[in-house]
Design a protein around this motif. Structure first.
Motif, short mmCIF file in Angstrom:
data_model
loop_
_atom_site.label_atom_id
_atom_site.label_comp_id
_atom_site.label_asym_id
_atom_site.label_seq_id
_atom_site.Cartn_x
_atom_site.Cartn_y
_atom_site.Cartn_z
N PRO A 256 0.80 -1.23 0.00
CA PRO A 256 0.00 0.00 0.00
C PRO A 256 0.83 1.28 0.00
O PRO A 256 0.45 2.26 -0.65
N TRP A 257 1.97 1.28 0.70
CA TRP A 257 2.76 2.51 0.75
C TRP A 257 3.30 2.91 -0.62
O TRP A 257 3.42 4.10 -0.92
N VAL A 258 3.59 1.92 -1.46
CA VAL A 258 4.08 2.23 -2.81
C VAL A 258 2.96 2.86 -3.64
O VAL A 258 3.18 3.84 -4.36
N ALA A 259 1.75 2.32 -3.52
CA ALA A 259 0.61 2.90 -4.22
C ALA A 259 0.36 4.33 -3.75
O ALA A 259 0.08 5.23 -4.57
N GLN A 260 0.44 4.56 -2.44
CA GLN A 260 0.23 5.90 -1.89
C GLN A 260 1.30 6.87 -2.40
O GLN A 260 1.00 8.01 -2.78
N LEU A 261 2.54 6.41 -2.42
CA LEU A 261 3.63 7.26 -2.90
C LEU A 261 3.44 7.61 -4.38
O LEU A 261 3.55 8.78 -4.78
N ARG A 262 3.13 6.60 -5.19
CA ARG A 262 2.94 6.87 -6.61
C ARG A 262 1.75 7.78 -6.86
O ARG A 262 1.83 8.69 -7.70
N ASP A 263 0.66 7.58 -6.14
CA ASP A 263 -0.50 8.46 -6.31
C ASP A 263 -0.13 9.91 -6.01
O ASP A 263 -0.55 10.83 -6.73
N ARG A 264 0.66 10.10 -4.96
CA ARG A 264 1.04 11.47 -4.58
C ARG A 264 1.95 12.10 -5.63
O ARG A 264 1.74 13.25 -6.04
N VAL A 265 2.94 11.35 -6.07
CA VAL A 265 3.91 11.90 -7.02
C VAL A 265 3.29 12.05 -8.41
O VAL A 265 3.47 13.09 -9.08
N GLU A 266 2.53 11.06 -8.84
CA GLU A 266 2.00 11.07 -10.21
C GLU A 266 0.89 12.10 -10.41
O GLU A 266 0.53 12.39 -11.56
N SER A 267 0.40 12.69 -9.34
CA SER A 267 -0.59 13.75 -9.47
C SER A 267 -0.02 14.98 -10.17
O SER A 267 -0.77 15.86 -10.61
N HIS A 268 1.30 15.04 -10.31
CA HIS A 268 1.97 16.19 -10.95
C HIS A 268 2.42 15.91 -12.38
O HIS A 268 3.19 16.70 -12.94
N GLU A 269 1.98 14.83 -12.99
CA GLU A 269 2.52 14.42 -14.28
C GLU A 269 2.29 15.41 -15.43
O GLU A 269 3.00 15.35 -16.44
N GLN A 270 1.30 16.28 -15.31
CA GLN A 270 1.05 17.34 -16.30
C GLN A 270 0.81 16.80 -17.71
O GLN A 270 1.17 17.44 -18.70
N GLY A 271 0.23 15.63 -17.80
CA GLY A 271 -0.07 15.09 -19.13
C GLY A 271 1.12 14.55 -19.88
O GLY A 271 1.03 14.29 -21.09
N THR A 272 2.25 14.37 -19.21
CA THR A 272 3.44 13.83 -19.88
C THR A 272 3.25 12.35 -20.21
O THR A 272 2.52 11.64 -19.53
N PRO A 273 3.92 11.87 -21.25
CA PRO A 273 3.69 10.49 -21.73
C PRO A 273 4.46 9.47 -20.91
O PRO A 273 5.37 8.79 -21.41
N GLN A 274 4.11 9.31 -19.65
CA GLN A 274 4.84 8.41 -18.76
C GLN A 274 4.70 6.94 -19.18
O GLN A 274 3.69 6.54 -19.76
N PHE A 275 5.71 6.16 -18.88
CA PHE A 275 5.72 4.73 -19.24
C PHE A 275 4.45 4.03 -18.81
O PHE A 275 3.87 3.24 -19.56
N ARG A 276 3.99 4.30 -17.58
CA ARG A 276 2.87 3.56 -17.00
C ARG A 276 1.59 3.70 -17.83
O ARG A 276 0.71 2.85 -17.77
N LEU A 277 1.49 4.78 -18.62
CA LEU A 277 0.30 5.01 -19.44
C LEU A 277 0.27 4.12 -20.68
O LEU A 277 -0.76 4.01 -21.34
N MET A 278 1.41 3.53 -21.00
CA MET A 278 1.54 2.58 -22.11
C MET A 278 1.26 3.20 -23.48
O MET A 278 0.96 2.49 -24.45
N LEU A 279 1.36 4.51 -23.58
CA LEU A 279 1.17 5.17 -24.87
C LEU A 279 2.22 4.71 -25.88
O LEU A 279 1.95 4.68 -27.09
N TRP A 280 3.41 4.38 -25.39
CA TRP A 280 4.51 3.94 -26.25
C TRP A 280 4.17 2.67 -27.04
O TRP A 280 4.80 2.38 -28.06
N ARG A 281 3.17 1.93 -26.59
CA ARG A 281 2.78 0.71 -27.31
C ARG A 281 2.24 1.00 -28.71
O ARG A 281 2.14 0.09 -29.54
N ALA A 282 1.92 2.25 -28.97
CA ALA A 282 1.46 2.62 -30.31
C ALA A 282 2.51 2.32 -31.38
O ALA A 282 2.17 2.18 -32.56
N VAL A 283 3.77 2.21 -30.99
CA VAL A 283 4.82 1.91 -31.97
C VAL A 283 4.52 0.61 -32.72
O VAL A 283 4.80 0.48 -33.91
#
Length: 274
Positions: free
Chosen positions: A159-186
């Protein structure tokens, strides 16, 4: 740095951020490097092209790995960030290695040179997947391969990892982060389907030792955290520290020394040239 590099990446990995990045980010697990070595079809010594090489974290791990250390003829590292190239040059000391400016679409490497094109913790920033697939195929030898590799905090492990990621990832500003898997479009691009076999993927759970300070530094090494105003960045540090102190589901390695198990997953994706 070229205009094809994402603005947040330019700023977040710009001057003054790269020493922290190099210190805070995890290295790459030996089993993943061994998997890549077994996937390479060429005979040693090998030509390796590393794109988005950053500060050299992957490069140093590769050079130190027993299956790789004597297998490399030449390693050309390409990195668009001048600040990262400086840290790379300061930390990678091997006469077989060079580092130069370039991008996924314009590597500056000659046709048919590479046995392996490797991209560690960076391909999600690629702005044009079709052009990248064309460029990767151009620089590869006929039997060459591409390897993409990422480390990502495993939010499902505690749970602490999920909490940490939720807190940090709230600032992503729409960037194409790996976790979003947008890169799979290749894999759907005309160039990929024409030039490469279907991708091969493997994932490992790779917990590593962590501390409170490592967790804070690692959060601050994210590009989208690095660009925050100082007061917001301090709030992130405070909140991450509180999440670590609470330690919901944390597994201790040495509680007296403040060392805990930091759950990660390592993802490797192999492309084989047709």
């Amino acid at each position: 740095m070229t205009a094809t590099v994402h603005k947040v990446a330019q700023q977040g990995f710009g001057d003054g951020t790269n020493e922290l990045y190099d210190r805070a980010r995890p290295s790459y697990q030996p089993l993943a490097l061994s998997h890549i070595r077994k996937a390479v079809r060429g005979s040693a010594p090998l030509n390796v092209l590393e794109l988005g090489a950053g500060t050299g974290i992957f490069t140093r791990a590769l050079l130190a790995h027993p299956e790789w250390t004597q297998s490399i003829r030449q390693l050309k590292a390409i990195e668009p960030s001048e600040g990262m190239r400086k840290v790379f040059s300061d930390t990678v000391k091997d006469e077989r290695v060079s580092v130069a400016d370039g991008t996924f679409e314009k590597t500056g490497v000659e046709d048919g040179w590479a046995d392996l094109v490797v991209v560690a913790q960076a391909f999600h920033w690629c702005p044009d997947y079709d052009k990248a697939a064309q460029e990767f195929a151009r620089v590869l030898k006929p039997n060459g391969i591409v390897t993409l590799i990422w480390n990502l905090e495993d939010r499902d492990a505690a749970p602490w990892v999920a909490q940490l990621r939720d807190r940090v990832e709230s600032h992503e500003q729409g960037t194409p982060q790996f976790r979003l898997m947008l890169w799979r479009a290749v894999f759907s691009t005309e160039s990929y389907q024409r030039l490469f076999e279907p991708q091969e993927e493997v994932t490992w759970e790779t917990p590593i030792p962590g501390t409170r300070q490592i967790a804070i530094d690692r959060a601050c090494s994210k590009s989208y955290i690095a660009v925050l105003p100082p007061d917001e960045k301090e709030k992130v540090k405070k909140d991450v520290g509180e999440i670590i102190d609470k330690g919901d589901g944390m597994k201790w390695i040495d509680k007296d020394k403040g060392i805990f198990e930091y759950p990660y997953k390592t993802y490797v994706v192999i492309w084989r040239k047709k």
